[in-house]
Design a protein around this motif. Sequence first.
Motif, short mmCIF file in Angstrom:
data_model
loop_
_atom_site.label_atom_id
_atom_site.label_comp_id
_atom_site.label_asym_id
_atom_site.label_seq_id
_atom_site.Cartn_x
_atom_site.Cartn_y
_atom_site.Cartn_z
N LYS A 1 0.87 -1.50 0.01
CA LYS A 1 0.00 0.00 0.03
C LYS A 1 0.75 1.15 -0.01
CE LYS A 1 -4.09 -1.89 2.54
NZ LYS A 1 -4.70 -1.97 3.83
N LEU A 2 2.13 1.06 0.40
CA LEU A 2 2.95 2.30 0.69
C LEU A 2 3.48 2.62 -0.82
CD1 LEU A 2 3.83 4.42 2.80
CD2 LEU A 2 5.87 3.18 3.20
N PRO A 3 3.28 3.73 -1.26
CA PRO A 3 3.70 4.08 -2.69
C PRO A 3 5.19 3.80 -2.82
CG PRO A 3 2.41 5.70 -2.28
CD PRO A 3 2.45 4.98 -0.79
N GLN A 4 6.08 4.12 -1.68
CA GLN A 4 7.60 4.02 -1.92
C GLN A 4 8.08 2.65 -1.85
OE1 GLN A 4 5.62 5.83 0.24
NE2 GLN A 4 6.61 7.52 1.00
N LEU A 5 7.17 1.56 -1.65
CA LEU A 5 7.55 0.32 -1.24
C LEU A 5 6.87 -0.57 -2.39
CD1 LEU A 5 7.82 -0.32 2.51
CD2 LEU A 5 9.59 0.25 0.89
N ASN A 6 5.75 -0.11 -3.14
CA ASN A 6 4.80 -0.77 -4.10
C ASN A 6 5.76 -1.48 -5.10
OD1 ASN A 6 3.10 -0.97 -7.00
ND2 ASN A 6 1.84 -0.81 -5.15
N ALA A 7 6.54 -1.20 -5.86
CA ALA A 7 7.10 -2.03 -6.96
C ALA A 7 8.21 -3.02 -6.13
CB ALA A 7 8.25 -0.88 -7.64
N THR A 8 8.89 -2.74 -5.36
CA THR A 8 9.79 -3.71 -4.77
C THR A 8 8.85 -4.88 -4.14
OG1 THR A 8 11.71 -2.18 -4.40
CG2 THR A 8 11.67 -4.03 -2.86
N MET A 9 7.89 -4.47 -3.37
CA MET A 9 7.18 -5.48 -2.73
C MET A 9 6.37 -6.40 -3.76
SD MET A 9 8.32 -5.08 0.31
CE MET A 9 7.53 -6.68 0.97
N ARG A 10 5.73 -5.68 -4.76
CA ARG A 10 5.27 -6.48 -5.81
C ARG A 10 6.13 -7.66 -6.40
NH1 ARG A 10 0.47 -5.36 -8.04
NH2 ARG A 10 1.34 -5.96 -10.12
#
Length: 214
Positions: A120-129
């Motif tokens: 949910k956090l934009p800063q982590l979105n790409a990495t966590m996906r």
Amino acid sequence: MKSINRFFYGPTPEERVREWRQKLRGEERKLDREIRNLDLATSKSRSELKQLAKRNDVKSARILAKEIVRSNKQRDRLVSSKARLNSVQMQLQHQLSMVKVTGAFQKSTEIMKSTNALVKLPQLNATMRQMSMEMMKSGIMEEMMEETMEGLDDEELEEEADEEVDKVLFELTDGKLGQAGRVGGELPADAEDEAENEAEMARMQREMQDLLSG
């Protein structure tokens, strides 16, 4: 031999966990930097807010106070996300211990919950996906829920800011914001006795209520 096995079978569980934990630590450092930047910006805004209150600029003070509340809410989200990153790292280390016993990764509800929240956090979105896809292939997670792609709720944040803004203004101006309603007036001096203090507090609370209703 190890490189041949990696070519045919992919990374070992140890290598996967090491890579995931490195990525998580990298994201944690990014959050640390953003938290420090927010703290610096908020400290500056607090000083500006006090100056605005002293100049009786209530309108600008309320706008700036809302920005401070937004920054505080964002900081809370970053700190919470940092804690979740650390939790995922610990769970991955536990997974590695289980691999030595069972020979394979096990599904982890805790990792799934933390990852769903972190997306949910934009800063982590790409990495966590990306990491979630890798964990799904490894058998640690099931398919993620679609609603995890939602970003921060700005409307909800605005409502919370409206509820807290007057409290923030009151605290940051040492309870003197009520005087800001009088254009051109000076901020009050400290009361000389308890009776004067009580009367002053009652008057400021009435003026604060007038500000809210206005």
